[in-house]
Design an enzyme around this catalytic site. Structure first.
Site, short mmCIF file in Angstrom:
data_model
loop_
_atom_site.label_atom_id
_atom_site.label_comp_id
_atom_site.label_asym_id
_atom_site.label_seq_id
_atom_site.Cartn_x
_atom_site.Cartn_y
_atom_site.Cartn_z
N ARG A 1 0.85 -1.20 0.00
CA ARG A 1 0.00 0.00 0.00
C ARG A 1 0.88 1.24 0.00
O ARG A 1 0.59 2.23 -0.69
CB ARG A 1 -0.92 0.01 1.22
CG ARG A 1 -1.71 1.31 1.34
CD ARG A 1 -2.67 1.35 2.48
NE ARG A 1 -3.37 2.64 2.53
CZ ARG A 1 -4.37 2.93 3.35
NH1 ARG A 1 -4.82 2.03 4.20
NH2 ARG A 1 -4.94 4.12 3.32
N TYR B 1 -14.03 10.35 -2.24
CA TYR B 1 -12.94 9.91 -3.12
C TYR B 1 -12.89 10.71 -4.42
O TYR B 1 -11.87 10.70 -5.12
CB TYR B 1 -13.08 8.42 -3.43
CG TYR B 1 -12.63 7.54 -2.30
CD1 TYR B 1 -11.30 7.17 -2.14
CD2 TYR B 1 -13.55 7.07 -1.35
CE1 TYR B 1 -10.89 6.36 -1.10
CE2 TYR B 1 -13.14 6.25 -0.30
CZ TYR B 1 -11.81 5.91 -0.18
OH TYR B 1 -11.40 5.11 0.86
N HIS C 1 -16.26 4.25 -5.12
CA HIS C 1 -15.36 5.36 -4.82
C HIS C 1 -15.41 6.45 -5.90
O HIS C 1 -14.44 7.17 -6.12
CB HIS C 1 -13.90 4.87 -4.64
CG HIS C 1 -13.68 4.13 -3.37
ND1 HIS C 1 -12.44 3.67 -2.97
CD2 HIS C 1 -14.54 3.76 -2.38
CE1 HIS C 1 -12.56 3.05 -1.80
NE2 HIS C 1 -13.82 3.10 -1.44
N ARG D 1 -0.96 8.06 3.72
CA ARG D 1 -2.01 7.46 4.55
C ARG D 1 -1.59 6.09 5.10
O ARG D 1 -1.96 5.74 6.22
CB ARG D 1 -3.30 7.34 3.73
CG ARG D 1 -4.51 6.77 4.47
CD ARG D 1 -5.13 7.76 5.44
NE ARG D 1 -5.65 8.93 4.77
CZ ARG D 1 -6.81 9.00 4.10
NH1 ARG D 1 -7.56 7.91 3.99
NH2 ARG D 1 -7.21 10.12 3.54
N ASN E 1 -10.62 -4.19 -1.44
CA ASN E 1 -10.40 -3.09 -2.37
C ASN E 1 -9.36 -3.47 -3.42
O ASN E 1 -8.62 -4.43 -3.23
CB ASN E 1 -9.91 -1.85 -1.60
CG ASN E 1 -11.06 -1.04 -1.05
OD1 ASN E 1 -12.06 -0.83 -1.72
ND2 ASN E 1 -10.92 -0.56 0.17
N CYS F 1 -19.14 -1.45 -0.24
CA CYS F 1 -18.18 -0.47 0.28
C CYS F 1 -18.87 0.31 1.40
O CYS F 1 -20.05 0.67 1.28
CB CYS F 1 -17.75 0.48 -0.83
SG CYS F 1 -16.64 1.80 -0.30
N ASP F 2 -18.13 0.59 2.46
CA ASP F 2 -18.74 1.30 3.59
C ASP F 2 -18.48 2.80 3.57
O ASP F 2 -18.94 3.50 4.47
CB ASP F 2 -18.28 0.70 4.92
CG ASP F 2 -16.82 0.99 5.21
OD1 ASP F 2 -16.07 1.30 4.26
OD2 ASP F 2 -16.41 0.90 6.38
#
Length: 458
Positions: free
Chosen positions: A91, A281, A198, A301, A146, A168-169
């Protein structure tokens, strides 16, 4: 009823398990299984989950923690998938490589999202095949993994008959903040929404049948941010260094670091395009220049999450194992877990409750392709989603969605065909990338970083 969490070592697992456990009677759940390829990480999370089930809640739900596929999926009714292929190390690369080239660095958007998608497509297909082999024929996979847009497109193409619902939350997290800002109960709220994952817009938010979007516009305009007033206390420490004396621990997490710009960006978008409330997003696509400018290429992030949620959870587990003392603040329980658990309840009990899901368009948005994987409200029953159709969407939103959709379709084709050219087209077409030259530079660096995970591109 057996529920398996694939990606059992996730920091979200304790919260999801608690949400499942609190719905024990509705789900008739007898066993929860944690499955992960990272044995030690999952073992630690399993310690906390065991405490939640058997000491905190005092339930007789059986807990199985395993790295064996057959043990994980045999006769399972539901599989909640939340895999992170490559972990936080990859990530970090997804976020930092694009930033080095002046592009948005984000795990699910832009080049980072495309890279993450290329790592996740084939493991998700493998998961589907394993579940098909071992689980009950009536299984449902509820997927949080994701980037959900790319994953859902790959599943549509490669496993079209799989019993999988991608969700997706983030829209739910947005609604939570909207309700907190307007001081209304989210149980009384219904909303309309359209987009890709998103990449979407709320077109209506109704509280007890009354439209509150105009009221929300005024709130956002007055505060110049989409955050509840209670969250804004302590904001003075936002831009201070960690050496300052003010106690940042008292700040809400949404006011810290990169999160602040996410919620500030909603105000900035709505100043120019006020009709709809954007998914946060969209900041990365509509304000790509600004987000690059206020990003720190050395601390993204991924680093923020590792230093907070990741650190707090595993430090809390270590403390529990050493002392027997538990600090419930070390794990997050809330809408993330409630959303997926409530979806399982709706499927099992045929409730026809309304959820936002990612599904094949099939005419639901008339001016989008029939096979597009779109995000729309749907009624959920035992046979899956019954999508709520709508009229044509405006040209501005449709144009943005088509560009993003085709970028995602191309990256799926690139993986399946092993095509370098299609991968380059996907990166070039993405709105976060300024030119084909930059797209090639980013792609080539990402190929090197992802050689352990990506298919070979020729």
């Amino acid at each position: 009823m057996i529920i398996t969490l694939a990606g059992g070592g996730s920091t979200f697992t304790p919260g999801i398990v608690k949400s499942i456990a609190l719905r024990k009677e509705e789900l008739e759940v007898e066993e929860i299984r944690l499955y992960d390829i990272n044995e030690e990480r999952q073992r630690k999370v399993g310690v906390l989950v065991d405490w939640i089930l058997h000491e905190d809640l005092g339930l007789d739900i059986k807990l199985t923690v395993t790295t064996d596929k057959k043990t994980a999926f045999s006769d399972a009714d539901f599989v909640f998938a939340q895999m992170r292929v490559g972990g936080y190390a990859m990530r970090e690369q997804d976020e930092k490589i694009p930033l080095r080239h002046g592009c948005v660095g984000q795990e699910t958007c832009g080049c980072g999202g495309l890279a993450y998608g290329m790592r996740t497509i084939f493991p998700m297909v493998e998961l589907i095949d394993d579940v098909e082999k071992y689980a009950k024929p009536t299984y449902w996979i509820l997927n949080y993994s994701n980037p959900a847009a790319i994953v859902s497109e790959a599943c549509r193409v490669m496993r079209p008959n799989a019993r999988i619902i991608n969700i997706c939350d983030m829209p739910i997290a947005i609604i939570d903040l909207v309700c907190a800002a307007l001081e209304i109960d989210k149980k009384d709220v219904e909303y309309d929404y359209f987009g890709l994952n998103h990449f979407g817009w709320f077109t209506s938010i109704r509280h007890k049948g009354e439209e509150v979007l105009p009221q929300l516009r005024e709130y956002i305009k007055e505060h110049e941010i989409l955050l509840p007033s209670s969250y804004l206390k302590g904001m003075s420490s936002l831009m201070k260094s960690n050496t300052d004396n003010e106690d940042e621990s008292k700040q809400n997490r949404h006011t810290k670091g990169s999160w602040y710009y996410v919620w500030k960006g909603v105000y900035e978008i709505m100043e120019l395009f006020p009709e709809y409330l954007p998914n946060t997003y969209l900041n990365y696509y509509l304000q790509q220049k600004e987000f690059v400018e206020h990003s720190n290429p050395e601390r993204t992030r991924a680093n923020e999450v590792e230093e907070t949620r990741e650190h707090n959870l595993f430090a809390g587990i270590d403390r529990y194992e050493a002392t027997g003392e538990i600090d419930e603040s070390t794990f997050y329980a809330g809408s993330h877990g409630d959303w997926i658990a409530d979806l399982a309840v709706a499927l099992k009990n045929d409730t026809k409750a309304r959820f936002l899901v990612i599904c094949q368009n099939r005419g639901a948005i008339p001016n989008m392709p029939y096979d597009a994987m779109v995000e729309l409200p749907a009624y959920i029953g035992k046979n899956g989603p019954e999508v709520i159709s709508r009229d044509n969407i405006p040209l501005f939103q449709q144009g943005l969605m088509m560009q993003q959709l085709n970028s995602e379709k191309l990256v799926v084709q690139a993986c399946i065909e092993g095509s370098y050219e299609k991968a380059l087209q996907a990166f070039t077409l993405n709105k976060t990338v300024p030119s084909m030259t930059v797209a090639k530079e980013v792609l080539d660096e990402m190929i090197e970083a992802n050689k352990e995970f990506w298919p070979e591109l020729k």
